[in-house]
Scaffold this motif. Structure first.
Motif, PDB file in Angstrom:
ATOM      1  N   ASN A  17       0.795  -1.232   0.000  1.00 28.19           N
ATOM      2  CA  ASN A  17       0.000   0.000   0.000  1.00 28.19           C
ATOM      3  C   ASN A  17       0.825   1.279   0.000  1.00 28.19           C
ATOM      4  OD1 ASN A  17      -2.431  -1.413   0.119  1.00 28.19           O
ATOM      5  ND2 ASN A  17      -2.173  -1.703   2.328  1.00 28.19           N
ATOM      6  N   ALA A  18       2.148   1.128  -0.003  1.00 28.97           N
ATOM      7  CA  ALA A  18       2.987   2.323   0.144  1.00 28.97           C
ATOM      8  C   ALA A  18       2.855   3.238  -1.071  1.00 28.97           C
ATOM      9  CB  ALA A  18       4.439   1.910   0.329  1.00 28.97           C
ATOM     10  N   ILE A  19       2.979   4.547  -0.809  1.00 32.43           N
ATOM     11  CA  ILE A  19       2.877   5.518  -1.907  1.00 32.43           C
ATOM     12  C   ILE A  19       4.235   6.182  -2.144  1.00 32.43           C
ATOM     13  CG2 ILE A  19       0.416   5.973  -1.634  1.00 32.43           C
ATOM     14  CD1 ILE A  19       1.167   8.536  -0.105  1.00 32.43           C
ATOM     15  N   ILE A  20       4.436   6.617  -3.389  1.00 36.80           N
ATOM     16  CA  ILE A  20       5.677   7.271  -3.792  1.00 36.80           C
ATOM     17  C   ILE A  20       5.394   8.751  -4.016  1.00 36.80           C
ATOM     18  CG2 ILE A  20       7.441   7.405  -5.603  1.00 36.80           C
ATOM     19  CD1 ILE A  20       6.716   4.431  -6.204  1.00 36.80           C
ATOM     20  N   MET A  21       6.201   9.592  -3.373  1.00 38.10           N
ATOM     21  CA  MET A  21       5.968  11.032  -3.478  1.00 38.10           C
ATOM     22  C   MET A  21       7.241  11.740  -3.950  1.00 38.10           C
ATOM     23  SD  MET A  21       4.042  11.375   0.181  1.00 38.10           S
ATOM     24  CE  MET A  21       3.348  13.002  -0.102  1.00 38.10           C
ATOM     25  N   HIS A  22       7.059  12.901  -4.532  1.00 36.74           N
ATOM     26  CA  HIS A  22       8.187  13.741  -4.933  1.00 36.74           C
ATOM     27  C   HIS A  22       7.649  15.160  -5.022  1.00 36.74           C
ATOM     28  CE1 HIS A  22      11.513  15.489  -7.097  1.00 36.74           C
ATOM     29  NE2 HIS A  22      12.176  14.345  -7.135  1.00 36.74           N
ATOM     30  N   PRO A  23       8.341  16.131  -4.415  1.00 32.26           N
ATOM     31  CA  PRO A  23       7.793  17.489  -4.454  1.00 32.26           C
ATOM     32  C   PRO A  23       7.927  18.145  -5.824  1.00 32.26           C
ATOM     33  CG  PRO A  23       9.898  17.488  -3.324  1.00 32.26           C
ATOM     34  CD  PRO A  23       9.576  16.060  -3.627  1.00 32.26           C
ATOM     35  N   GLY A  24       8.694  17.556  -6.719  1.00 31.89           N
ATOM     36  CA  GLY A  24       8.929  18.147  -8.030  1.00 31.89           C
ATOM     37  C   GLY A  24       9.858  19.352  -7.916  1.00 31.89           C
ATOM     38  N   PRO A  25      10.465  19.786  -8.967  1.00 37.48           N
ATOM     39  CA  PRO A  25      10.589  19.091 -10.246  1.00 37.48           C
ATOM     40  C   PRO A  25      11.529  17.891 -10.136  1.00 37.48           C
ATOM     41  CG  PRO A  25      11.829  21.162 -10.269  1.00 37.48           C
ATOM     42  CD  PRO A  25      11.131  21.100  -8.961  1.00 37.48           C
ATOM     43  N   MET A  26      11.240  16.847 -10.881  1.00 35.40           N
ATOM     44  CA  MET A  26      12.021  15.613 -10.760  1.00 35.40           C
ATOM     45  C   MET A  26      13.223  15.642 -11.693  1.00 35.40           C
ATOM     46  SD  MET A  26       9.191  12.587 -10.677  1.00 35.40           S
ATOM     47  CE  MET A  26       7.950  13.246 -11.764  1.00 35.40           C
ATOM     48  N   ASN A  27      14.325  15.039 -11.244  1.00 38.71           N
ATOM     49  CA  ASN A  27      15.419  14.709 -12.155  1.00 38.71           C
ATOM     50  C   ASN A  27      15.228  13.242 -12.506  1.00 38.71           C
ATOM     51  OD1 ASN A  27      16.996  17.173 -11.876  1.00 38.71           O
ATOM     52  ND2 ASN A  27      17.478  16.455  -9.818  1.00 38.71           N
ATOM     53  N   ARG A  28      14.486  12.981 -13.555  1.00 48.40           N
ATOM     54  CA  ARG A  28      14.252  11.591 -13.929  1.00 48.40           C
ATOM     55  C   ARG A  28      15.585  10.942 -14.263  1.00 48.40           C
ATOM     56  NH1 ARG A  28       8.751  10.078 -16.085  1.00 48.40           N
ATOM     57  NH2 ARG A  28       7.400  11.678 -15.239  1.00 48.40           N
TER      58      ARG A  28
END
Lengths: 315, 178
Positions: free
Chosen positions: A259-270
Motif C-alpha cells: 500500500n505504500a505511496i511514492i511522493m516527490h515534491p517536483g521538479p524531478m530529475n528523472r
C-alpha cells in the motif's frame, strides 16, 4: 494566524484544521462549485525571487478560485533584478494595497524579514525560503499522505514516512520533518552523510544511510530532488553512484509495502533520484500532489485572509 | 431560559412541514431537500424521513454549507468549513427546499442562495425553518415554518437536536446584544 512562515507557527490542531478545510474545498471544487466568492476584492501578490512552476501556479490557481485578485511578480523582469532591496519591494507592495504576499526567496529567512519588520501590514506566506522551510509543500504532503493512508484519522499517528535524498539543501524536508512528526508520523531520513545537515542528530527522526533496509518498512516514501543549483561542492562521487544507492528504481518499488505511496515534491530529475518507471508507476501520487496543492493553498489563503483582519502576530 | 418548543412539538412540526412540502410540490419526485449544517442538515434528514414515511420512496436530501458565501466573513475569525453534499441528481430542474433551524437576519439564506446559484439552476427554491424569530435584515421569507416565535433582538434562541445536543428542544434566553 496572521502569517504562515514556518510549520512551527502551527499547532497540531491548526495543522489539522488546514487539512480538513482543504479536504472540504477539494470536495467542493471537484463538484459543481469551481469558484468561490470568499476573497473577492482581496489582492494577493506572488513575489517569486526564485524560479518555480508548481508553487507559483498553484498559489495563483488557489487565489483565483477564491476570487482574489492576483499580481505576479518575479525577479526576472522586475526591479528585483536591478538590485532593489527587499524592504523597498515590500513597501511598494504595501503602497499598492496587497492583502497578502506569497514569497519565494533564495535567502533563508526572507519571509521573516518581510513579516517582522512592519514593512507591510498584509499576511506573509512563505512559499520556500532558501534551504529553510516550505510550509505549504509540507501541508500538501501531509494532506496527500492522510488521504491515502489515514483511514479516516485526523492525524498521521503511527504512519512511517521515509524522506530520501538531499536533506541538506531541502526546505521541503525541514518543513516535512516538523509537520509529519507534529502529526504523529515516524520519519526516517535516508541520505549519504554528506547530504545531511549539521545537527540532524537532534531532529526527532531516525537517520539511515541504507535505502534498501528502509524501503520495506515505510508507508510513504518521499524522494527529494538533487538540487544542482545549490550544489557548490562535490557531495557524492557521481550521479550514477548516487542513483544506485539512493535512487528509486523498479527493484526498490517491488520491495515496498503493497500500500505504500511514492511522493516527490517536483521538479524531478528523472534518472537521478527517481527512474521514469518509478515516477510513472501506479504507486506514484506525484501528479496528485500537485492538485492537492491547490486545495491546501486555498485552505491556507482562506484561513489567513477569509476572516477579520488580525492585529499583530499569531493569535 | 425557557423552553418554547418541547420535543413532541418539534416532531409534530417536522411532520407538518413534510406534509406541506408534499402538498405544494404534488409528491416527492421533484423535491431536493438541502439542509444548512449543522442543525439544518439534521432537520433536513428528519423531514426527508417524514416524507418517505408518508410517500414511500426516497426523497433526495443533501447539505449545503454557506460559509464561503457569507457577507460577514470579514467581521469574524475564519470558521471551519462544513460539508456540502449535493445528491447525485443535482439541483438542475429540481424543486429545492432549503432547511435551516432558525430564521433570523436572513443572511445565511442569502449566502445559501448564492452557493446554490454556483451549483446550478433549480426550478424553484423554497425555505423551511423550524423557528422564525423575526428581525429580518433582507427581503427573505420562509415558506414552511415550524413555529413563529416573536423575540427581541437581544434574546437568544437555541435549537437543540438529539443528533448534536443529545436532546430535542427549543429554548429562549435573555442574552447580551447579538
Amino acid at each position: 494566524m496572521k502569517h504562515l512562515l514556518s510549520i512551527n507557527d502551527l499547532s497540531r490542531d491548526e495543522s489539522i484544521l488546514i487539512l480538513d478545510t482543504a479536504a472540504e474545498l477539494a470536495r467542493i471544487s471537484d463538484g459543481p462549485m469551481k469558484k468561490l466568492p470568499t476573497l473577492r476584492g482581496r489582492t494577493i501578490v506572488n513575489l517569486f525571487a526564485e524560479d518555480s512552476t508548481r508553487t507559483r501556479i498553484s498559489f495563483e490557481a488557489a487565489a483565483k478560485r477564491l476570487s482574489a485578485d492576483v499580481i505576479n511578480f518575479s525577479a526576472k523582469g522586475s526591479s528585483l533584478s536591478k538590485g532593489e532591496s527587499l524592504k523597498d519591494t515590500a513597501q511598494t507592495l504595501q503602497a499598492m494595497g496587497a492583502d497578502a504576499v506569497v514569497i519565494r526567496h533564495p535567502a533563508s529567512g526572507a519571509p521573516f524579514r518581510l513579516a517582522d519588520n512592519q514593512w507591510m501590514s498584509g499576511a506573509v506566506i512563505n512559499a520556500g525560503d532558501g534551504t529553510h522551510e516550505h510550509p505549504s509543500q509540507a501541508l500538501l504532503d501531509a494532506y496527500t499522505i492522510r488521504k491515502h493512508l489515514g483511514k479516516g484519522a485526523k492525524d498521521l499517528a503511527g504512519l512511517r514516512v521515509a524522506i530520501v535524498g538531499d536533506i541538506l539543501h531541502s526546505r521541503v524536508a525541514r518543513s516535512n520533518v516538523l509537520l509529519l512528526t507534529k502529526l504523529g508520523a515516524h520519519v526516517t531520513l535516508v541520505a549519504p552523510p554528506t547530504l545531511l545537515p549539521f545537527g540532524v542528530d537532534s531532529w526527532p527522526v531516525i537517520i539511515s544511510y541504507d535505502l534498501d533496509s528502509v524501503i520495506p518498512q515505510v508507508d510513504a516514501i518521499m524522494m527529494l530532488r538533487i538540487q544542482q543549483e545549490r550544489m557548490h561542492e562535490i557531495f557524492f562521487p557521481s550521479a550514477r553512484e548516487y542513483s544506485r544507492y539512493f535512487g528509486l528504481n523498479r527493484d526498490r518499488i517491488n520491495a515496498l509495502n503493497p500500500n505504500a505511496i511514492i511522493m516527490h515534491p517536483g521538479p524531478m530529475n528523472r534518472g537521478l533520484e527517481i527512474t521514469a518507471d518509478a515516477a510513472d508507476s501506479a504507486r506514484s501520487v506525484i501528479v496528485e500532489q500537485v492538485s492537492n496543492g491547490v486545495s491546501v493553498r486555498m485552505a491556507i489563503l482562506y484561513l489567513l485572509l477569509g476572516g477579520a483582519p488580525i492585529e499583530g502576530g499569531i493569535n | 431560559m425557557k423552553t418554547v418548543l418541547p420535543a413532541p412539538d418539534i416532531s409534530r412540526a417536522i411532520v407538518r412541514i413534510a406534509h406541506e412540502i408534499l402538498e405544494r410540490y404534488d409528491g416527492a419526485d421533484s423535491i431536493t431537500l438541502l439542509g444548512i449544517p449543522t442543525r439544518g442538515a439534521h432537520l433536513a434528514t428528519r423531514i426527508a424521513a417524514a416524507i418517505n414515511a408518508i410517500e414511500g420512496g426516497q426523497v433526495a436530501v443533501g447539505t449545503l454549507d454557506t460559509t464561503m458565501h457569507r457577507d460577514d466573513l470579514r467581521t469574524r475569525s475564519p470558521k471551519a468549513l462544513l460539508p456540502t453534499l449535493i445528491p447525485t441528481a443535482g439541483v438542475e430542474g429540481r424543486h429545492v427546499v432549503l432547511v435551516d433551524d432558525v430564521l433570523f437576519s436572513g443572511r445565511t439564506i442569502r449566502a445559501a442562495l448564492d452557493a446554490l446559484g454556483e451549483i446550478g439552476r433549480p426550478t424553484s427554491v423554497s425555505l423551511a425553518v423550524l423557528v422564525d424569530r423575526g428581525h429580518r435584515e433582507l427581503p427573505i421569507k420562509a415558506d414552511f415554518v415550524g413555529k413563529n416565535i416573536p423575540t427581541s433582538r437581544s434574546e437568544i434562541i437555541k435549537v437543540n437536536l438529539v443528533e448534536v445536543d443529545g436532546t430535542d428542544e427549543v429554548t429562549i434566553a435573555e442574552g447580551g446584544v447579538k
